[in-house]
Design a protein around this motif. Structure first.
Motif, PDB file in Angstrom:
ATOM      1  N   ASP A  46      29.542   1.595 -54.431  1.00 44.32           N
ATOM      2  CA  ASP A  46      29.462   2.913 -55.051  1.00 44.32           C
ATOM      3  C   ASP A  46      29.056   2.704 -56.508  1.00 44.32           C
ATOM      4  OD1 ASP A  46      29.894   5.423 -56.196  1.00 44.32           O
ATOM      5  OD2 ASP A  46      31.596   5.862 -54.893  1.00 44.32           O
ATOM      6  N   PRO A  47      27.859   3.137 -56.920  1.00 43.59           N
ATOM      7  CA  PRO A  47      27.390   2.840 -58.277  1.00 43.59           C
ATOM      8  C   PRO A  47      28.364   3.253 -59.378  1.00 43.59           C
ATOM      9  CG  PRO A  47      25.614   3.764 -56.966  1.00 43.59           C
ATOM     10  CD  PRO A  47      26.859   3.894 -56.142  1.00 43.59           C
ATOM     11  N   ALA A  48      29.025   4.393 -59.215  1.00 48.42           N
ATOM     12  CA  ALA A  48      29.929   4.859 -60.256  1.00 48.42           C
ATOM     13  C   ALA A  48      31.104   3.925 -60.465  1.00 48.42           C
ATOM     14  CB  ALA A  48      30.432   6.263 -59.918  1.00 48.42           C
ATOM     15  N   THR A  49      31.509   3.209 -59.419  1.00 45.18           N
ATOM     16  CA  THR A  49      32.647   2.301 -59.526  1.00 45.18           C
ATOM     17  C   THR A  49      32.423   1.258 -60.608  1.00 45.18           C
ATOM     18  OG1 THR A  49      33.351   2.574 -57.238  1.00 45.18           O
ATOM     19  CG2 THR A  49      33.960   0.527 -58.294  1.00 45.18           C
ATOM     20  N   VAL A  50      31.214   0.757 -60.733  1.00 40.99           N
ATOM     21  CA  VAL A  50      30.921  -0.276 -61.721  1.00 40.99           C
ATOM     22  C   VAL A  50      31.228   0.244 -63.124  1.00 40.99           C
ATOM     23  CG1 VAL A  50      29.125  -1.738 -62.711  1.00 40.99           C
ATOM     24  CG2 VAL A  50      29.163  -1.293 -60.239  1.00 40.99           C
ATOM     25  N   PRO A 293      38.793   3.601 -60.394  1.00 39.24           N
ATOM     26  CA  PRO A 293      37.906   4.311 -59.476  1.00 39.24           C
ATOM     27  C   PRO A 293      38.051   3.851 -58.035  1.00 39.24           C
ATOM     28  CG  PRO A 293      36.684   2.603 -60.599  1.00 39.24           C
ATOM     29  CD  PRO A 293      38.064   2.622 -61.221  1.00 39.24           C
ATOM     30  N   ALA A 294      37.437   4.595 -57.134  1.00 46.04           N
ATOM     31  CA  ALA A 294      37.379   4.192 -55.733  1.00 46.04           C
ATOM     32  C   ALA A 294      36.760   2.801 -55.637  1.00 46.04           C
ATOM     33  CB  ALA A 294      36.543   5.193 -54.945  1.00 46.04           C
ATOM     34  N   LEU A 295      37.282   1.977 -54.729  1.00 41.70           N
ATOM     35  CA  LEU A 295      36.793   0.620 -54.470  1.00 41.70           C
ATOM     36  C   LEU A 295      36.944  -0.310 -55.675  1.00 41.70           C
ATOM     37  CD1 LEU A 295      33.538   1.391 -52.434  1.00 41.70           C
ATOM     38  CD2 LEU A 295      35.735   0.634 -51.551  1.00 41.70           C
ATOM     39  N   ASP A 296      37.823   0.022 -56.602  1.00 46.54           N
ATOM     40  CA  ASP A 296      38.000  -0.845 -57.756  1.00 46.54           C
ATOM     41  C   ASP A 296      38.423  -2.245 -57.308  1.00 46.54           C
ATOM     42  OD1 ASP A 296      38.398  -0.776 -60.895  1.00 46.54           O
ATOM     43  OD2 ASP A 296      40.032  -1.960 -60.040  1.00 46.54           O
ATOM     44  N   PRO A 297      37.928  -3.304 -57.984  1.00 46.75           N
ATOM     45  CA  PRO A 297      38.238  -4.666 -57.543  1.00 46.75           C
ATOM     46  C   PRO A 297      39.710  -5.041 -57.657  1.00 46.75           C
ATOM     47  CG  PRO A 297      37.024  -4.666 -59.610  1.00 46.75           C
ATOM     48  CD  PRO A 297      36.949  -3.289 -59.075  1.00 46.75           C
ATOM     49  N   THR A 298      40.485  -4.350 -58.496  1.00 41.89           N
ATOM     50  CA  THR A 298      41.915  -4.637 -58.543  1.00 41.89           C
ATOM     51  C   THR A 298      42.607  -4.057 -57.318  1.00 41.89           C
ATOM     52  OG1 THR A 298      41.914  -4.688 -60.957  1.00 41.89           O
ATOM     53  CG2 THR A 298      44.038  -4.373 -59.872  1.00 41.89           C
ATOM     54  N   PRO A 342      34.965  20.242 -59.716  1.00 42.44           N
ATOM     55  CA  PRO A 342      33.602  20.652 -60.074  1.00 42.44           C
ATOM     56  C   PRO A 342      33.422  21.056 -61.532  1.00 42.44           C
ATOM     57  CG  PRO A 342      34.190  21.535 -57.931  1.00 42.44           C
ATOM     58  CD  PRO A 342      35.434  20.916 -58.485  1.00 42.44           C
ATOM     59  N   ASP A 343      34.496  21.561 -62.159  1.00 49.17           N
ATOM     60  CA  ASP A 343      34.380  21.953 -63.573  1.00 49.17           C
ATOM     61  C   ASP A 343      34.580  20.775 -64.517  1.00 49.17           C
ATOM     62  OD1 ASP A 343      37.080  21.477 -63.398  1.00 49.17           O
ATOM     63  OD2 ASP A 343      37.704  23.475 -64.040  1.00 49.17           O
ATOM     64  N   GLY A 344      34.770  19.575 -63.981  1.00 49.07           N
ATOM     65  CA  GLY A 344      34.932  18.389 -64.793  1.00 49.07           C
ATOM     66  C   GLY A 344      36.364  17.977 -65.045  1.00 49.07           C
ATOM     67  N   GLU A 345      37.331  18.834 -64.715  1.00 47.50           N
ATOM     68  CA  GLU A 345      38.727  18.517 -64.964  1.00 47.50           C
ATOM     69  C   GLU A 345      39.159  17.303 -64.139  1.00 47.50           C
ATOM     70  OE1 GLU A 345      43.206  20.537 -64.668  1.00 47.50           O
ATOM     71  OE2 GLU A 345      41.460  21.555 -63.791  1.00 47.50           O
ATOM     72  N   ILE A 346      39.921  16.413 -64.768  1.00 45.26           N
ATOM     73  CA  ILE A 346      40.498  15.265 -64.079  1.00 45.26           C
ATOM     74  C   ILE A 346      41.919  15.643 -63.672  1.00 45.26           C
ATOM     75  CG2 ILE A 346      41.130  12.840 -64.212  1.00 45.26           C
ATOM     76  CD1 ILE A 346      38.122  13.362 -64.407  1.00 45.26           C
ATOM     77  N   THR A 378      28.915  14.559 -66.536  1.00 48.73           N
ATOM     78  CA  THR A 378      28.676  13.901 -65.250  1.00 48.73           C
ATOM     79  C   THR A 378      29.780  14.241 -64.259  1.00 48.73           C
ATOM     80  OG1 THR A 378      27.573  12.063 -66.376  1.00 48.73           O
ATOM     81  CG2 THR A 378      28.301  11.687 -64.112  1.00 48.73           C
ATOM     82  N   ARG A 379      29.389  14.463 -63.016  1.00 51.36           N
ATOM     83  CA  ARG A 379      30.351  14.714 -61.946  1.00 51.36           C
ATOM     84  C   ARG A 379      30.294  13.537 -60.969  1.00 51.36           C
ATOM     85  NH1 ARG A 379      31.407  17.281 -65.439  1.00 51.36           N
ATOM     86  NH2 ARG A 379      31.522  19.549 -65.682  1.00 51.36           N
ATOM     87  N   VAL A 380      31.460  13.016 -60.628  1.00 56.93           N
ATOM     88  CA  VAL A 380      31.544  11.823 -59.775  1.00 56.93           C
ATOM     89  C   VAL A 380      32.295  12.158 -58.498  1.00 56.93           C
ATOM     90  CG1 VAL A 380      32.472   9.509 -59.560  1.00 56.93           C
ATOM     91  CG2 VAL A 380      31.443  10.227 -61.716  1.00 56.93           C
TER      92      VAL A 380
END
Length: 394
Positions: A46-50, A293-298, A342-346, A378-380
């Motif tokens: 997943d590119p965003a994971t990096v 993030p998703a698929l994080d190496p930790t 969708p509005d960017g809120e975490i 950016t939306r992930v």
């Protein structure tokens, strides 16, 4: 080694994770390259994971995106390539030869044999034809520098040809020569993924010729990779090592012996640390929180994860294929999940409240604020969505 192996408890394992994965306060890295060196590999499916994985570990995460793009696409100090378990990772450039020899060669041989077998079953052209297309494709890529599969097909039209895969099976599908061949060339270390067509979250990559690296002897490369990984993730059990590397158990045991790995005891049984890493490690002075993030190496670093990820959280945090979603960490263990709306809120939710009270809430809120600043407009959306992430994002 004489005497009974030292016991390494859960608290110390979490302390090692906090320092070596650059998650504790004061442990942040200065550059994306330092993050990759500390972790050995950043999961790249997943590119965003990096980018999010790097940002979570930089002392100053504000410039995460341009700094990571510089490392990947300008300086080439980080390389996105196939590695362990036929999976795409981002490695420090100096480690690519070790990864290719230790894991890539065996995977590549199986992948080429599988492609030729699948094409033969479909009545497609033979291996000689495939070699001709391969040579022509690599020549086109050398002329262009970087190119998409569609652009390469303009130079080599045979890349557009299709064949039926697994005819008559429930998973029957139509494969294009370009998709299978370029993936094979990636596994073989002949091409790497270049700059994406869109933003840093895009999975539509250009391809580029792989940087040249020296050929290494397989056993020596395996020993080198295992030493690096134990320094980052030890103690680890034999099952952890076999899973992470994708090697046969005989290869794992040979590399452990060659590396001089030292035995310790963990709750799961016998585990191993690097030869010079047997002394106890103290935990951070201050509690810490992280949004990974998703698929994080930790989160994906070990096969046996009970010491940092309670089993009862798995149904909410993993998809059906075993891919972990975005996780919330408190003091060395996973306590919940987060998502972007969708509005960017975490937003986040703590599922395991043991030891995670008001202090944890405040620390996680600060991490969420920092993450929103990193993401900006950016939306992930994770490539592999998990039950709780989908619920939170809705």
């Amino acid at each position: 080694m004489g005497g009974k192996p030292r016991y390494v408890g859960v608290a110390e394992r979490r302390a090692r994770l906090a320092w070596r994965h650059r998650l504790a306060g004061g442990a942040g890295a200065a550059t994306p390259e330092e993050v990759a060196q500390s972790l050995v590999a950043l999961h790249g499916t997943d590119p965003a994971t990096v980018y999010l994985g790097v940002g979570a570990r930089l002392a100053e995460p504000g410039g995460t995106v341009p700094a990571t793009e510089r490392a990947l696409y300008e300086d080439r100090t980080l390389v996105r390539m196939h590695g362990m378990r036929h999976t795409v990772f981002v490695f420090p450039a100096g480690l690519t030869a070790v990864v290719h020899a230790s894991t890539g060669l065996a995977v590549a041989a199986r992948a080429r044999a599988a492609l030729i077998k699948d094409m033969a079953k479909a009545g497609a052209p033979d291996a000689t034809w495939l070699e001709e297309v391969e040579e022509s494709t690599l020549a086109a890529l050398a002329r262009r520098g970087q190119a998409t599969a569609a652009e390469l097909a303009q130079d080599e039209p045979r890349l557009r040809e299709q064949f039926v895969y697994a005819a008559g099976k429930s998973y029957e599908g139509v494969h294009t020569v370009s998709s299978r061949l370029l993936r094979l060339l990636g596994v073989e270390g002949k091409v790497v993924r270049g700059r994406p067509l869109g933003s840093w979250t895009s999975s539509q990559f250009r391809w580029a010729l792989a940087p040249e690296h020296p050929g290494l002897e397989v056993a020596a490369a395996q020993t080198g990779l295992l030493r690096r990984w134990l320094a980052s993730c030890g103690p680890a059990t034999e099952a952890d090592l076999k899973w992470w590397t994708g090697w046969r158990v005989t290869d794992v045991r040979r590399a452990l012996a060659a590396a001089g790995a030292r035995e310790v005891r963990v709750d799961e049984g016998t585990a191993y640390v690097a030869e010079d890493d047997v002394d106890p490690v103290a935990g951070p002075a201050e509690p810490w929180a992280a949004l990974l993030p998703a698929l994080d190496p930790t989160a994906m670093g070990w096969q046996q994860r009970d010491w940092y990820l309670p089993p009862e959280l798995w149904p909410s945090l993993f998809d059906r294929s075993g891919n972990v979603g975005p996780t919330v960490w408190w003091n060395g263990r996973v306590v919940g999940a987060w998502a972007q709306r969708p509005d960017g809120e975490i937003v986040w939710r703590i599922l395991d409240r043991e030891g995670a009270g008001a202090e944890a809430d405040a620390a996680i809120a600060r991490q969420a604020e920092g993450l929103r600043g990193l993401l900006g407009p950016t939306r992930v959306t994770p490539r592999f969505r998990t039950p709780l992430e989908k619920e939170l994002a809705a």
